[in-house]
Write a protein that holds these residues in place. Structure first.
Motif, PDB file in Angstrom:
ATOM      1  N   ARG A 383       0.813  -1.200   0.000  1.00 33.70           N
ATOM      2  CA  ARG A 383       0.000   0.000   0.000  1.00 33.70           C
ATOM      3  C   ARG A 383       0.857   1.265   0.000  1.00 33.70           C
ATOM      4  O   ARG A 383       0.549   2.242  -0.683  1.00 33.70           O
ATOM      5  N   THR A 384       1.939   1.207   0.773  1.00 35.64           N
ATOM      6  CA  THR A 384       2.795   2.400   0.862  1.00 35.64           C
ATOM      7  C   THR A 384       3.426   2.706  -0.489  1.00 35.64           C
ATOM      8  O   THR A 384       3.498   3.853  -0.912  1.00 35.64           O
ATOM      9  N   LEU A 386       2.270   1.851  -3.404  1.00 33.07           N
ATOM     10  CA  LEU A 386       1.216   2.309  -4.315  1.00 33.07           C
ATOM     11  C   LEU A 386       0.882   3.768  -4.039  1.00 33.07           C
ATOM     12  O   LEU A 386       0.741   4.577  -4.970  1.00 33.07           O
ATOM     13  N   ALA A 387       0.797   4.091  -2.757  1.00 36.73           N
ATOM     14  CA  ALA A 387       0.492   5.475  -2.386  1.00 36.73           C
ATOM     15  C   ALA A 387       1.597   6.394  -2.894  1.00 36.73           C
ATOM     16  O   ALA A 387       1.318   7.468  -3.445  1.00 36.73           O
ATOM     17  N   GLU A 486      -6.310   5.189  -8.536  1.00 40.19           N
ATOM     18  CA  GLU A 486      -6.604   5.681  -7.194  1.00 40.19           C
ATOM     19  C   GLU A 486      -7.984   5.208  -6.740  1.00 40.19           C
ATOM     20  O   GLU A 486      -8.172   4.820  -5.586  1.00 40.19           O
ATOM     21  N   ARG A 489      -7.781   1.668  -5.820  1.00 39.78           N
ATOM     22  CA  ARG A 489      -7.068   1.580  -4.539  1.00 39.78           C
ATOM     23  C   ARG A 489      -8.026   1.930  -3.392  1.00 39.78           C
ATOM     24  O   ARG A 489      -8.106   1.228  -2.386  1.00 39.78           O
ATOM     25  N   ASP A 490      -8.780   3.034  -3.576  1.00 38.92           N
ATOM     26  CA  ASP A 490      -9.694   3.471  -2.520  1.00 38.92           C
ATOM     27  C   ASP A 490     -10.786   2.436  -2.256  1.00 38.92           C
ATOM     28  O   ASP A 490     -11.213   2.232  -1.129  1.00 38.92           O
ATOM     29  N   ASP A 494      -8.053  -0.876   2.994  1.00 37.37           N
ATOM     30  CA  ASP A 494      -6.780  -1.329   3.587  1.00 37.37           C
ATOM     31  C   ASP A 494      -6.517  -2.772   3.177  1.00 37.37           C
ATOM     32  O   ASP A 494      -6.569  -3.694   3.967  1.00 37.37           O
ATOM     33  N   TYR A 495      -6.307  -2.956   1.933  1.00 34.80           N
ATOM     34  CA  TYR A 495      -6.187  -4.315   1.422  1.00 34.80           C
ATOM     35  C   TYR A 495      -4.828  -4.937   1.716  1.00 34.80           C
ATOM     36  O   TYR A 495      -4.685  -6.133   1.737  1.00 34.80           O
ATOM     37  N   VAL A 496      -3.851  -4.070   1.857  1.00 32.05           N
ATOM     38  CA  VAL A 496      -2.491  -4.603   1.828  1.00 32.05           C
ATOM     39  C   VAL A 496      -2.147  -5.341   3.124  1.00 32.05           C
ATOM     40  O   VAL A 496      -2.262  -4.815   4.213  1.00 32.05           O
ATOM     41  N   ASN A 501       1.363 -10.152   0.902  1.00 31.16           N
ATOM     42  CA  ASN A 501       2.128  -9.552  -0.167  1.00 31.16           C
ATOM     43  C   ASN A 501       3.387 -10.370  -0.465  1.00 31.16           C
ATOM     44  O   ASN A 501       3.687 -10.663  -1.623  1.00 31.16           O
TER      45      ASN A 501
END
Lengths: 729, 122
Positions: A383-384, A386-387, A486, A489-490, A494-496, A501
């Motif tokens: 997630r980080t 990707l963000a 995005e 992702r939204d 909190d998928y990650v 992973n």
């Protein structure tokens, strides 16, 4: 029989037949009666002559007697008497029995019928009786040429005594004939009046009948017309008839006018009508197709597939001159009319909404597909990371956007602006490629193509703000693509899950010289973005048709995220560079007695004082100096003499300028010469020193030394400095 | 009743043959336009299925020549819809109908049945 013979025209035929019968009846009666009247006239004249003959016979007798007494010649009187006697007798006999007499008026022989009327017969009977006495008295005078006193005296006495009787009888007969004639005239008149009256009545019956029928027919036609108008004004399709001569009928639906925004439909040639809305080729094909419906050998049910006017695009001009594009669907059907003529019923439907809906559906489906594809791409990415990618990309796109806005205001220095936009885009593309965001990378690649095109134009003319419009449009699309990521992702929230992973990504074979799985796990844990480069290298190498392995050192401990991003960008660009120009194919490497697997190494190290060294190297073919030379000449940056005079160090300097690439073909990862320029830009941003070492067919090494503390760096794009530190060998 | 199948693709020829074999007493095949013309002259088929895009002599030319030799022949054009104008030209020259590739056996049977009905009514 009449009904089968004449059908619905029976009344007309009977009426006309009656009219003719009445007229013919009157005509026949007229002929007959007028013949009778003519005969009656002859009878009247004959009877009147008999009257005169009576007098003349009396006169002749007296004349003979008188002449004889005076011993004078009496022969003429005798001849006259005899003539009158014979004429009278013949006429009387004809009256009685019918026969031929001499016409008193013309002197010609005429035939008369015997009198049959009782009144006439009675008169004749009396006349016959008296005439027989006349005959007795006169007959002796008819024999010899000489008359004796004994013969003339009794005859004269008899005639003198009965002359008036016979005269009266003949007068009565004349009046009888006159009366008969008058009756016949009256009969004829009455017959004519009746016949003409009947014919006239019949005529008026026919007239009123047909007026009635015409009125009914007109009303029916008006009703049908009204119904047709009602139908044609209410149906939601454009409808018209097309005849064999390809002329459009008088009647058509109101919707047809609405579809084509014109009232000029009726009686128009189909070809000219179509030509207003479709290209000539389509018109010709459509015309040939419509004519097929009038061909006997064709089965119209089997030709619908070749209809060229199915879902066809029409450009319709509005009143103000604006155009509107519609999608129309024509269908054709053959019809036989009451008069056995064949016409084609053409139905036109405006299917624009349907097609747009289908396109929208397709778009939605594509978007859904993209989202699904993105989902599979996003899921393995922490997630980080990707963000960070989204933030970096948005910042980059914003910067490009600002630069493009500047182009609207600034009238010059567009070329420099383009270079800055190109670098920014290349950086974004690199990031997207590493994370496998093909859609994003492709968007940036197309954006770069457009930049190149504009740059080419800039060499021939002065640019203006309009030239950048395509870039603005594409930038919007790139923003949309980023928004899509995005959005996905939204939606995922909190998928990650880090552990998941790691499991899903697994451990790529042959790509890292880290000796243990533990080291790989540490790399994935501490610097996941760098870890992705391992798989990316394999993927890119496979695309290029080479075998390559990436070795990462010094990245199994956490790296400052800002520094990591800066170095990551450099690593990606140099990685592209190595895979595009550096590493040889397996065959070439074997020929050069090198291991078939190309090696690329990236290492980051630092001392306690914050002095960092970033080392990137590959065991490929080294810098292709000749290629750089020819590029410089091809791009007319130098002439061949100047290029030839340049040493390797100078050539490498040029390689770090924009638009110098040693790859012949541009692809999504390299070929534009932007990568090294971007590296140079990053080097300057880090305030670093770049050393390059390259040995032909052996290796290329990029060493970047710099001091780093988190506050020192800036993400602002800088122009290439005029000086650089380059070491080439 | 005789059928002639004209198509440069063996797969298509076999498919048409398989679908229509039971309906005709004789089936002959040609793989280009010239063969089709020669075969039409010799065999005088009642029904012809004709591809348009073929080597040597194409379908349109073949139709024109076959119609000149035997105007009573019923020709069903079976072709892809790359060029509608060519298909329309083929129909104008005398083809009876058009069937678009790819086609199902049912579509082919239905189209041929229409032609057979006409032949039987002669």
């Amino acid at each position: 029989m009449f009904s089968t013979l004449f059908g619905k025209y029976r009344f007309l035929v009977i009426s006309i037949a009656l009219f003719l019968i009445f007229d013919l009846g009157v005509l026949v009666l007229n002929f007959y009666t007028s013949g009778k009247i003519a005969e009656q006239t002859e009878l009247i004249n004959s009877a009147a002559r008999q009257r005169t003959l009576t007098q003349q016979m009396s006169k002749a007798t007296l004349y003979i007697k008188s002449q004889k007494l005076q011993l004078w010649v009496y022969q003429s009187g005798l001849d006259e008497l005899r003539d009158h006697y014979r004429t009278f007798g013949a006429a009387l006999q004809a009256f009685n029995q019918g026969g031929t007499i001499v016409s008193p008026s013309t002197g010609l022989p005429i035939s008369i019928s015997a009198v049959s009327d009782p009144e006439g017969v009675a008169i004749l009977s009396r006349a016959n009786s008296l005439w027989s006495e006349f005959e007795t008295a006169i007959e002796p005078l008819m024999i010899d040429t000489l008359v004796s006193d004994d013969e003339i005296r009794p005859a004269s006495s008899f005639i003198a005594a009965n002359n008036l009787k016979m005269f009266a009888l003949m007068d009565e007969l004349t009046e009888f004939f006159k009366a008969t004639s008058e009756r016949q005239t009256n009969l004829l008149r009455a017959a004519q009046v009746i016949g003409i009256t009947l014919a006239t009545i019949n005529f008026f019956i026919i007239l009123f009948h047909f007026l009635g029928q015409l009125r009914v027919r007109d009303q029916e036609i008006q009703l049908k017309q009204h119904e047709s108008d009602q139908i044609l004004s209410t149906i939601n399709e454009g409808v018209f008839l097309l005849d064999r001569n390809m002329v459009m009928s008088g009647q058509h639906s109101k919707q047809l006018e609405k579809i084509f925004l014109t009232r000029k439909v009726s009686g128009r040639k189909f070809e000219r009508f179509l030509a207003r809305y479709f290209p000539q080729k389509t018109v010709n094909t459509a015309l040939d197709f419509a004519k097929l419906y009038f061909r006997d050998h064709i089965d119209t049910a089997l030709i619908e597939d070749v209809n060229p006017l199915k879902r066809v695009e029409a450009v319709i001009t509005k009143k103000g001159g604006e155009t509107e594009t519609k999608y129309l669907d024509f269908s054709f059907a053959i019809l036989s009319q009451d008069d056995a003529r064949q016409v084609v019923l053409v139905t036109v439907r405006d299917v624009s909404a349907k097609i747009l809906l289908e396109a929208q559906d397709q778009l939605n489906a594509d978007e859904l597909e993209q989202q699904m594809a993105l989902l599979t791409q996003i899921l393995p990415i922490p997630r980080t990371d990707l963000a960070a990618f989204i933030d970096d990309s948005r910042s980059g796109l914003d910067r490009i956007n600002l630069l493009l806005k500047d182009t609207k205001q600034a009238s010059g220095s567009y070329e420099a602006m383009l270079i800055r936009i190109a670098r920014e885009t290349h950086k974004l593309k690199g990031n997207a490629s590493v994370l496998n965001f093909e859609m994003i990378a492709q968007g940036h690649h197309l954006f770069e193509n457009t930049i190149e095109e504009i740059s080419r134009q800039a060499k021939h003319r002065t640019l203006n703000g309009r030239d950048f419009l395509p870039l603005t449009m594409q930038l919007k699309q790139n923003f949309a693509s980023l928004n899509l990521i995005e959005g996905v992702r939204d939606k995922l929230g909190d998928y990650v899950d880090t552990s998941l992973n790691h499991v899903t990504r697994g451990t790529p074979d042959n790509r890292l010289e880290l000796s243990t799985k533990k080291s790989l796990d540490e790399l994935a844990e501490q610097n996941p973005k760098w870890f992705e480069l391992l798989a990316y290298t394999q993927k890119l190498a496979a695309q290029k048709g080479i075998a390559a392995r990436l070795n990462l050192r010094g990245l199994n401990t956490p790296l400052n995220s800002q520094l990591s991003s800066e170095l990551y960008l450099i690593a990606v660009q140099l990685l592209h560079n190595s895979l595009a120009h550096g590493l040889e194919s397996e065959e070439q490497r074997l020929e050069l007695k090198k291991p078939s697997l190309g090696e690329i190494s990236v290492s980051i190290s630092h001392d306690k004082r914050g002095n960092y060294r970033f080392l990137f190297e590959d065991d490929g073919r080294g810098f292709d100096y000749e290629r750089i030379r020819s590029e410089l000449v091809d791009r007319k940056l130098l002439d061949s003499r100047e290029a030839k005079a340049l040493g390797n160090t100078a050539l490498v300097r040029y390689a770090f300028k924009d638009a110098i690439s040693t790859q012949q073909n541009v692809d999504q990862t390299a070929g534009r010469g932007v990568g090294l320029a971007l590296v140079w830009q990053q080097v300057k941003a880090l305030n670093a020193k770049l050393k390059i070492r390259s040995v032909s067919n052996e290796f290329t090494q990029f060493i970047i030394d710099f001091s780093y503390s988190p506050s020192e760096t800036s993400s602002e794009i800088l122009d290439p400095p005029s000086e650089s530190v380059l070491l080439a060998s | 009743m005789k059928l002639m199948i004209v198509d440069d693709s063996l797969i298509i020829r076999n498919k048409i043959n398989r679908t229509l074999l039971s309906r005709f007493s004789k089936v002959c095949r040609a793989e280009n336009g010239q063969q089709a013309i020669d075969m039409a002259t010799a065999e005088r088929p009642n029904v012809v299925t004709m591809d348009l895009t073929m080597p040597e002599v194409d379908g349109v030319e073949a139709i024109e020549k076959i119609m000149a030799i035997a105007p009573e022949t019923h020709i069903l054009v079976i072709s892809a819809l790359a060029d509608k104008a060519t298909a329309i030209k083929a129909l104008t020259l005398g083809a009876y109908g058009f069937l678009c590739k790819p086609f199902t056996e049912r579509e082919l049977s239905s189209a041929i049945e229409r032609i057979i009905d006409i032949e039987l009514c002669k």
